[in-house]
Write a protein that holds these residues in place. Structure first.
Motif, PDB file in Angstrom:
ATOM      1  N   ARG A 121       0.854  -1.201   0.000  1.00 33.95           N
ATOM      2  CA  ARG A 121       0.000   0.000   0.000  1.00 33.95           C
ATOM      3  C   ARG A 121       0.882   1.241   0.000  1.00 33.95           C
ATOM      4  O   ARG A 121       1.900   1.290   0.679  1.00 33.95           O
ATOM      5  CB  ARG A 121      -0.940  -0.023   1.196  1.00 33.95           C
ATOM      6  CG  ARG A 121      -1.912  -1.215   1.071  1.00 33.95           C
ATOM      7  CD  ARG A 121      -2.919  -1.268   2.149  1.00 33.95           C
ATOM      8  NE  ARG A 121      -3.932  -0.233   1.914  1.00 33.95           N
ATOM      9  CZ  ARG A 121      -4.823   0.118   2.821  1.00 33.95           C
ATOM     10  NH1 ARG A 121      -4.828  -0.455   4.001  1.00 33.95           N
ATOM     11  NH2 ARG A 121      -5.710   1.043   2.558  1.00 33.95           N
ATOM     12  N   ARG A 122       0.481   2.251  -0.780  1.00 33.82           N
ATOM     13  CA  ARG A 122       1.250   3.493  -0.892  1.00 33.82           C
ATOM     14  C   ARG A 122       0.849   4.460   0.221  1.00 33.82           C
ATOM     15  O   ARG A 122      -0.319   4.821   0.357  1.00 33.82           O
ATOM     16  CB  ARG A 122       1.018   4.147  -2.243  1.00 33.82           C
ATOM     17  CG  ARG A 122       1.668   3.387  -3.386  1.00 33.82           C
ATOM     18  CD  ARG A 122       1.250   3.925  -4.717  1.00 33.82           C
ATOM     19  NE  ARG A 122      -0.207   3.811  -4.789  1.00 33.82           N
ATOM     20  CZ  ARG A 122      -1.002   4.643  -5.445  1.00 33.82           C
ATOM     21  NH1 ARG A 122      -0.521   5.643  -6.111  1.00 33.82           N
ATOM     22  NH2 ARG A 122      -2.306   4.463  -5.450  1.00 33.82           N
ATOM     23  N   ILE A 123       1.840   4.894   0.974  1.00 32.24           N
ATOM     24  CA  ILE A 123       1.617   5.800   2.103  1.00 32.24           C
ATOM     25  C   ILE A 123       1.910   7.228   1.660  1.00 32.24           C
ATOM     26  O   ILE A 123       2.988   7.523   1.147  1.00 32.24           O
ATOM     27  CB  ILE A 123       2.496   5.394   3.297  1.00 32.24           C
ATOM     28  CG1 ILE A 123       2.090   3.992   3.752  1.00 32.24           C
ATOM     29  CG2 ILE A 123       2.382   6.409   4.428  1.00 32.24           C
ATOM     30  CD1 ILE A 123       3.075   3.301   4.637  1.00 32.24           C
ATOM     31  N   VAL A 124       0.927   8.087   1.862  1.00 33.13           N
ATOM     32  CA  VAL A 124       1.021   9.501   1.512  1.00 33.13           C
ATOM     33  C   VAL A 124       1.184  10.286   2.808  1.00 33.13           C
ATOM     34  O   VAL A 124       0.501  10.014   3.794  1.00 33.13           O
ATOM     35  CB  VAL A 124      -0.246   9.985   0.775  1.00 33.13           C
ATOM     36  CG1 VAL A 124      -0.153  11.468   0.433  1.00 33.13           C
ATOM     37  CG2 VAL A 124      -0.503   9.144  -0.464  1.00 33.13           C
ATOM     38  N   PHE A 125       2.075  11.267   2.784  1.00 27.58           N
ATOM     39  CA  PHE A 125       2.286  12.119   3.951  1.00 27.58           C
ATOM     40  C   PHE A 125       2.132  13.573   3.558  1.00 27.58           C
ATOM     41  O   PHE A 125       2.606  14.004   2.504  1.00 27.58           O
ATOM     42  CB  PHE A 125       3.685  11.913   4.542  1.00 27.58           C
ATOM     43  CG  PHE A 125       3.971  12.797   5.722  1.00 27.58           C
ATOM     44  CD1 PHE A 125       3.556  12.429   6.994  1.00 27.58           C
ATOM     45  CD2 PHE A 125       4.631  14.014   5.559  1.00 27.58           C
ATOM     46  CE1 PHE A 125       3.803  13.258   8.079  1.00 27.58           C
ATOM     47  CE2 PHE A 125       4.879  14.840   6.643  1.00 27.58           C
ATOM     48  CZ  PHE A 125       4.462  14.466   7.912  1.00 27.58           C
ATOM     49  N   VAL A 161       4.745   8.947  -0.971  1.00 25.78           N
ATOM     50  CA  VAL A 161       4.361  10.202  -1.609  1.00 25.78           C
ATOM     51  C   VAL A 161       4.362  11.298  -0.556  1.00 25.78           C
ATOM     52  O   VAL A 161       3.813  11.123   0.539  1.00 25.78           O
ATOM     53  CB  VAL A 161       2.950  10.107  -2.249  1.00 25.78           C
ATOM     54  CG1 VAL A 161       2.595  11.405  -2.974  1.00 25.78           C
ATOM     55  CG2 VAL A 161       2.840   8.913  -3.190  1.00 25.78           C
ATOM     56  N   LEU A 162       4.968  12.418  -0.897  1.00 25.31           N
ATOM     57  CA  LEU A 162       4.967  13.606  -0.042  1.00 25.31           C
ATOM     58  C   LEU A 162       4.150  14.671  -0.757  1.00 25.31           C
ATOM     59  O   LEU A 162       4.429  14.986  -1.916  1.00 25.31           O
ATOM     60  CB  LEU A 162       6.395  14.098   0.197  1.00 25.31           C
ATOM     61  CG  LEU A 162       6.559  15.406   0.971  1.00 25.31           C
ATOM     62  CD1 LEU A 162       5.980  15.302   2.383  1.00 25.31           C
ATOM     63  CD2 LEU A 162       8.027  15.807   1.022  1.00 25.31           C
ATOM     64  N   VAL A 163       3.137  15.214  -0.090  1.00 23.10           N
ATOM     65  CA  VAL A 163       2.256  16.204  -0.711  1.00 23.10           C
ATOM     66  C   VAL A 163       2.367  17.530   0.030  1.00 23.10           C
ATOM     67  O   VAL A 163       2.364  17.580   1.259  1.00 23.10           O
ATOM     68  CB  VAL A 163       0.787  15.725  -0.688  1.00 23.10           C
ATOM     69  CG1 VAL A 163      -0.148  16.801  -1.226  1.00 23.10           C
ATOM     70  CG2 VAL A 163       0.622  14.436  -1.489  1.00 23.10           C
ATOM     71  N   ARG A 202      14.869  10.601  -3.089  1.00 27.05           N
ATOM     72  CA  ARG A 202      16.070   9.757  -3.031  1.00 27.05           C
ATOM     73  C   ARG A 202      15.724   8.314  -2.653  1.00 27.05           C
ATOM     74  O   ARG A 202      16.432   7.387  -3.027  1.00 27.05           O
ATOM     75  CB  ARG A 202      17.049  10.353  -2.018  1.00 27.05           C
ATOM     76  CG  ARG A 202      18.428   9.749  -2.065  1.00 27.05           C
ATOM     77  CD  ARG A 202      19.413  10.447  -1.152  1.00 27.05           C
ATOM     78  NE  ARG A 202      18.879  10.670   0.173  1.00 27.05           N
ATOM     79  CZ  ARG A 202      18.896  11.836   0.828  1.00 27.05           C
ATOM     80  NH1 ARG A 202      19.434  12.897   0.287  1.00 27.05           N
ATOM     81  NH2 ARG A 202      18.385  11.952   2.030  1.00 27.05           N
ATOM     82  N   ASN A 203      14.625   8.143  -1.941  1.00 30.48           N
ATOM     83  CA  ASN A 203      14.210   6.805  -1.519  1.00 30.48           C
ATOM     84  C   ASN A 203      13.134   6.219  -2.425  1.00 30.48           C
ATOM     85  O   ASN A 203      12.404   5.302  -2.021  1.00 30.48           O
ATOM     86  CB  ASN A 203      13.756   6.847  -0.061  1.00 30.48           C
ATOM     87  CG  ASN A 203      14.942   6.991   0.866  1.00 30.48           C
ATOM     88  OD1 ASN A 203      15.697   6.045   1.070  1.00 30.48           O
ATOM     89  ND2 ASN A 203      15.144   8.184   1.405  1.00 30.48           N
ATOM     90  N   GLY A 204      13.020   6.754  -3.639  1.00 31.99           N
ATOM     91  CA  GLY A 204      12.108   6.181  -4.634  1.00 31.99           C
ATOM     92  C   GLY A 204      10.687   6.691  -4.580  1.00 31.99           C
ATOM     93  O   GLY A 204       9.821   6.191  -5.305  1.00 31.99           O
ATOM     94  N   GLY A 205      10.412   7.685  -3.742  1.00 28.36           N
ATOM     95  CA  GLY A 205       9.062   8.226  -3.641  1.00 28.36           C
ATOM     96  C   GLY A 205       8.831   9.399  -4.578  1.00 28.36           C
ATOM     97  O   GLY A 205       9.714   9.807  -5.327  1.00 28.36           O
TER      98      GLY A 205
END
Length: 159
Positions: free
Chosen positions: A23-27, A111-113, A131-134
């Motif tokens: 699951r993709r975690i968005v922050f 994902v960083l929003v 850098r960590n693939g996000g």
């Protein structure tokens, strides 16, 4: 609802299972003082970028260090509870630092929003996530709406 408000340590443990299942975690993060339509649209758009939305909420002390002296209007626990009540928000964690870099490093989101008003080179944690693939995503802001503008309007009308 209160079960969605976690310490950073508890949140790290909670995210292990969904992370392992792909699951993709968005922050995203912010003060979210006096929640308004701009915040709601922003958070809904952020949630669309992945499977779980984690909101890092600036603590009262953190808000005082980055905003005007009379902020926040609402205390951190109330702000956290309002955010946790939103269907698009999966978890909320409160942090004391002026910026969320330590939280981003600890959670390693996919994902960083941030709002579209932030230039990408000023988005804290963008380099770490990339850098960590996000991915880093900038969401358009609702024009002419902000907590500061709401406070100013109240002052004009009632002071």
């Amino acid at each position: 609802m209160l079960s969605k408000i976690l310490t950073l340590g508890d949140l790290r443990k909670t995210l292990e299972v969904p992370r392992k299942s792909g699951r993709r975690i968005v922050f995203t993060n912010g003060c979210f003082d006096l929640l308004h339509v701009g915040h709601v649209r922003y958070l809904a758009a952020a949630r669309e970028e992945g499977d779980l939305l984690v909101v890092g909420l600036n603590s009262d002390a953190s808000v005082k260090s980055i905003k005007e002296k009379n902020r926040p209007i609402l205390p951190e626990r109330q702000r956290a509870e309002v955010l946790a009540a939103l269907r698009c928000v999966d978890y909320v964690t409160i942090f004391d630092q002026p910026d969320p870099l330590a939280v981003i490093r600890a959670l390693r989101p996919d994902v960083l929003v941030k709002g579209g008003d932030w230039p990408e080179d000023r988005i804290i944690g963008a380099e770490f996530v990339s850098r960590n693939g996000g991915r880093v995503v900038r969401v358009p802001v609702v024009p002419d709406i902000s907590t500061s503008r709401i406070i100013q309007r109240i002052r004009e009308l009632y002071c």
